[in-house]
Design a protein around this motif. Structure first.
Motif, short mmCIF file in Angstrom:
data_model
loop_
_atom_site.label_atom_id
_atom_site.label_comp_id
_atom_site.label_asym_id
_atom_site.label_seq_id
_atom_site.Cartn_x
_atom_site.Cartn_y
_atom_site.Cartn_z
N GLY A 11 48.31 27.07 38.28
CA GLY A 11 47.63 27.38 39.80
C GLY A 11 48.73 28.88 40.48
N VAL A 12 49.65 29.09 40.13
CA VAL A 12 50.78 29.24 40.39
C VAL A 12 51.42 30.69 39.40
N THR A 13 51.41 29.36 38.25
CA THR A 13 51.76 31.12 37.66
C THR A 13 50.52 31.91 36.49
N ALA A 14 49.14 31.23 36.85
CA ALA A 14 48.68 32.22 36.70
C ALA A 14 48.11 33.06 37.30
N SER A 15 48.12 32.85 38.48
CA SER A 15 47.26 33.50 39.21
C SER A 15 48.61 34.56 39.71
N VAL A 16 50.05 34.55 39.17
CA VAL A 16 50.78 35.82 39.35
C VAL A 16 50.65 36.66 38.03
N ILE A 69 41.00 31.87 45.58
CA ILE A 69 40.38 32.44 46.38
C ILE A 69 41.76 33.96 46.73
N LEU A 70 43.07 33.28 46.53
CA LEU A 70 43.93 35.15 46.79
C LEU A 70 43.60 35.67 45.52
N VAL A 71 43.81 35.42 44.14
CA VAL A 71 43.77 35.89 43.19
C VAL A 71 42.55 37.12 43.27
N ASN A 72 40.84 36.25 43.46
CA ASN A 72 39.72 37.55 43.12
C ASN A 72 39.96 38.50 44.64
N THR A 73 41.03 38.32 45.92
CA THR A 73 40.77 38.41 46.92
C THR A 73 41.42 40.46 46.41
N VAL A 169 45.96 36.06 30.13
CA VAL A 169 45.49 35.40 31.73
C VAL A 169 44.28 34.23 31.02
N SER A 170 43.75 34.98 30.57
CA SER A 170 42.23 33.77 30.55
C SER A 170 42.78 32.52 29.56
N ALA A 171 44.06 32.62 28.53
CA ALA A 171 44.32 31.20 28.26
C ALA A 171 44.72 30.74 29.31
#
Length: 218
Positions: A11-16, A69-73, A169-171
């Motif tokens: 969740g963290v690494t994908a977000s970054v 939520i964070l990533v898409n904001t 990222v999609s991976a």
């Protein structure tokens, strides 16, 4: 416990990674500002990106996932800025404006629909399906330049930084979706890997070496 730790890590690494991916648009826009022209590049990937992140932001509130939520904001704000840049420097402003207006109307109608769905579960499922379709379209939008790429045997019109980062990222989100057991996150990201992988192969097929160029001729 191990699965929860892996889910939190992803969740963290994908977000970054996703935010860094969104920031690659800055490189594209920087080139546009320097050249004072959008050239052959289409604004459609950024417009569809704005729509996609807005839909997933709403979906993130449905599933109560902080990473989504964070990533898409952040993504929605950045893509909106990129679209504005295209509007300022493009000679085809009317085309971009019509595309953006169409996406905005679609987003508004979708949000109204899910808000008035019979149950929250139905709303979540329908929004997940719509978001999946739009995300696949987002991954595929660079393919609108495909005929031009094959015609001129050059990938100059394809945004390499965005395509490469989209593949990586999609991976990550695909694996994250597996851990969440969420098919709406799995399907678009798996297809995203396939589509962006194909687009990346074009950079190899139409590289200078593939054209028979040699440093000895320079």
């Amino acid at each position: 416990m191990y699965e929860d730790a892996l889910k939190n890590f992803l969740g963290v690494t994908a977000s970054v990674s996703t935010i860094l991916q969104f920031l690659t648009g800055v490189l594209v826009c920087q080139k546009i500002v320097i050249n004072k022209s959008t050239g052959d590049q289409s604004a459609l990937p950024f417009i569809s990106g704005c729509l996609s992140t807005s839909l997933w932001l709403r979906y993130g509130f449905f599933i109560k996932d902080t990473s989504v939520i964070l990533v898409n904001t952040v993504g929605a704000a950045l893509f909106l800025g990129y679209v504005i840049t295209f509007l300022v420097y493009s000679l085809r402003r009317s085309v971009i404006f019509r595309q953006f207006t169409g996406c905005a109307i679609f987003l508004f109608c979708t949000l109204i629909y899910v808000q008035n769905a019979d149950t929250p579960l139905i709303a979540q499922r329908h929004l997940g399906l719509i978001s999946t379709v739009v995300t696949v379209f987002f991954f595929a939008t660079p393919l609108v330049s495909l005929m031009h790429v094959f015609k001129v045997r050059s990938t100059e019109s394809l945004p390499f930084p965005i395509i490469l980062s989209s593949f990586l990222v999609s991976a990550q989100w695909f694996v994250y979706g597996i851990l969440l057991g969420d098919p709406f996150m799995q399907i678009p990201n798996f297809l995203g890997c396939v589509l962006t992988g194909f687009q990346l192969s074009l950079f190899y097929c139409f590289s200078p070496k593939s054209k028979g160029y040699s440093s000895e001729l320079i």
